[in-house]
Scaffold this active site. Structure first.
Site, PDB file in Angstrom:
ATOM      1  N   ASP A 276      55.775  49.691  47.458  1.00 56.80           N
ATOM      2  CA  ASP A 276      56.631  50.031  46.329  1.00 56.80           C
ATOM      3  C   ASP A 276      57.928  50.684  46.822  1.00 56.80           C
ATOM      4  OD1 ASP A 276      54.649  49.151  44.648  1.00 56.80           O
ATOM      5  OD2 ASP A 276      53.885  51.147  44.196  1.00 56.80           O
TER       6      ASP A 276
ATOM      7  N   THR B 116      45.184  50.534  26.624  1.00 55.18           N
ATOM      8  CA  THR B 116      45.860  51.807  26.857  1.00 55.18           C
ATOM      9  C   THR B 116      47.094  51.880  25.961  1.00 55.18           C
ATOM     10  OG1 THR B 116      47.035  50.840  28.748  1.00 55.18           O
ATOM     11  CG2 THR B 116      45.004  52.053  29.204  1.00 55.18           C
TER      12      THR B 116
ATOM     13  N   ASP C 211      46.949  52.092  36.725  1.00 60.10           N
ATOM     14  CA  ASP C 211      45.977  51.854  37.798  1.00 60.10           C
ATOM     15  C   ASP C 211      45.067  53.065  37.982  1.00 60.10           C
ATOM     16  OD1 ASP C 211      47.245  49.418  38.211  1.00 60.10           O
ATOM     17  OD2 ASP C 211      48.576  50.231  39.741  1.00 60.10           O
TER      18      ASP C 211
ATOM     19  N   GLN D 151      50.553  39.810  34.873  1.00 59.38           N
ATOM     20  CA  GLN D 151      50.489  38.370  35.062  1.00 59.38           C
ATOM     21  C   GLN D 151      50.311  37.617  33.742  1.00 59.38           C
ATOM     22  OE1 GLN D 151      51.811  37.314  37.480  1.00 59.38           O
ATOM     23  NE2 GLN D 151      50.565  37.016  39.285  1.00 59.38           N
TER      24      GLN D 151
END
Length: 321
Positions: free
Chosen positions: A12, A221, A255, A171
Site C-alpha cells: 500500500d 458493514t 479487513d 471486485q
C-alpha cells in the site's frame, strides 16, 4: 479451527491530501477530469485484503493459512508475516511480475481516490486450493483476488464440502452477474459493505430473499453505524459500532473487521458477538496508520469488548412507601 484466507497480497502506498477531494470536482466538468494532488505525506505499508485479514487473525493467536500470488519482492514482507504467525506456505511466487500495488489518496473527510495494480495477483488462478485443503482446513475466506481465482477457489470449496465465506468486496465492480451468483451460492457467510449490498443485488438480479436463501449469514458493514446481520426467515439485526476515539486512516478497517469476526466465529461465537469483535478490531485499525500496524492480542479482547459494549444498566426499583 484452521482458517485459510485467499485474496490479494499487496503493498500500500498511502497519501494524505490536506484539502477536500470533493471540492476539486467541478459539476459541469465531470466528463473531462484531469486532477493532480500535491500530498502532504506518503506511507508505504504492506497490505492486500488477504494479508490484512491474516495479520489480524495472527494477532489474535490464530495461525491462518495465507493463499495468494506475489512477486519475488515479497521475501521481506513474507518473512514479517511468518514471524507474526501467518502460514505463508501456500503463497505462489511469480517469476515475472511484482507483488500487487495499492495507491490511495485520502482527504480529511475520509474521501479516497485509489488505484490497484494487480501484478502477480493475476497468477492466483493457478493456485490449486484443493492441495491446500488436503492439509486440513476447516474454513476458507474467499476475498477480493483475480476473478478467475475467486471462482476456482469457490468451486473447490463447494466440491469438497468445505465451509467458505464469500467476500468479493471491490471486485464486485468487475465481476458480472453470473460470476457473482457463483461466488455467493452456498456460502456460509457473505460479507459486503452498504454500497456493495445494493450493487450485488443489482448485478445478480436477485432479491434480498434470493440471496438469503443461498447463504447462511449475510453481514453488511455500515461504517460508523455498525453492521447488519441477515438470515433467511429472521428479522435483520443491527449491531452498533464500537466508538472510535482516534481516526487516523480508514484503509483496511473492513479487513480488520473480518479478522475479528472470523476469530470469534472460529471460537464458536454467535453472529452478534462476532460482529462486535470485528468492530473492536476495526476501531483499532482506524486509529493506526496502515493496515497492519494495530497491536492487539486475544487476551485484550474481553476488556475491549466490555468497554465498547457495556451491559445495559437496569433501572432501580422504586423504594416501598
Amino acid at each position: 479451527m484452521r482458517i485459510a484466507v485467499t485474496g490479494s497480497i499487496a503493498t500500500d502506498h498511502l497519501m494524505t491530501f490536506p484539502a477536500r477531494i470533493t471540492d476539486q470536482l467541478l459539476a459541469d466538468r465531470l466528463d473531462r477530469v484531469s486532477l493532480s494532488f500535491l500530498v502532504d505525506s506518503l506511507e508505504v505499508r504492506e497490505g492486500g485484503v488477504a494479508a490484512n485479514i491474516a495479520y489480524g487473525l495472527a494477532r489474535l493467536g490464530h495461525r491462518p493459512l495465507l493463499v495468494g500470488a506475489v512477486g519475488a519482492d515479497f521475501h521481506a514482507y513474507g518473512a514479517r508475516l511468518a514471524g507474526l504467525g501467518v502460514d505463508t506456505g501456500a503463497v505462489r511466487v511469480s517469476t515475472t511480475r511484482h507483488t500487487a500495488r495499492f495507491l490511495c489518496t485520502t482527504d480529511p473527510d475520509g474521501n479516497q481516490l485509489a488505484s490497484f495494480y494487480p501484478g502477480a495477483m493475476s497468477e492466483a488462478s493457478g493456485i490449486d486450493l484443493g492441495g491446500v485443503l488436503d492439509g486440513g482446513v476447516d474454513l476458507v475466506l474467499i476475498g477480493a483476488d483475480d476473478p478467475a481465482a475467486m471462482v476456482r477457489h469457490t468451486r473447490t470449496c463447494r466440491a469438497r464440502g468445505v465451509r467458505f465465506l464469500a467476500d468479493p468486496s471491490q471486485q464486485l465492480a468487475r465481476l458480472d452477474g453470473a460470476e457473482i451468483r457463483e461466488l455467493v451460492e452456498g456460502a456460509d457467510h457473505l460479507f459486503t459493505n452498504e454500497y456493495e449490498h445494493g450493487l450485488l443485488l443489482e448485478k445478480t438480479g436477485w432479491s434480498r430473499a434470493d440471496v438469503l436463501a443461498r447463504v447462511g449469514t449475510w453481514v453488511t458493514t455500515l461504517g460508523e453505524k455498525g453492521s447488519r446481520i441477515e438470515r433467511a426467515g429472521e428479522p435483520p439485526v443491527d449491531v452498533a459500532a464500537a466508538a472510535a476515539t482516534v481516526v487516523a486512516d480508514p484503509t483496511g478497517v473492513g479487513d480488520a473487521f473480518r479478522a475479528g469476526y472470523l476469530s470469534c466465529l472460529a471460537a464458536g461465537g454467535d453472529a452478534v458477538r462476532c460482529a462486535r469483535t470485528g468492530s473492536v478490531l476495526a476501531t483499532l485499525a482506524l486509529a493506526a496508520i496502515g493496515t497492519q500496524s494495530y497491536d492487539v492480542t486475544a487476551d485484550d479482547l474481553p476488556a475491549l469488548l466490555a468497554a465498547a459494549y457495556p451491559p445495559p444498566v437496569r433501572p432501580l426499583s422504586p423504594r416501598p412507601a
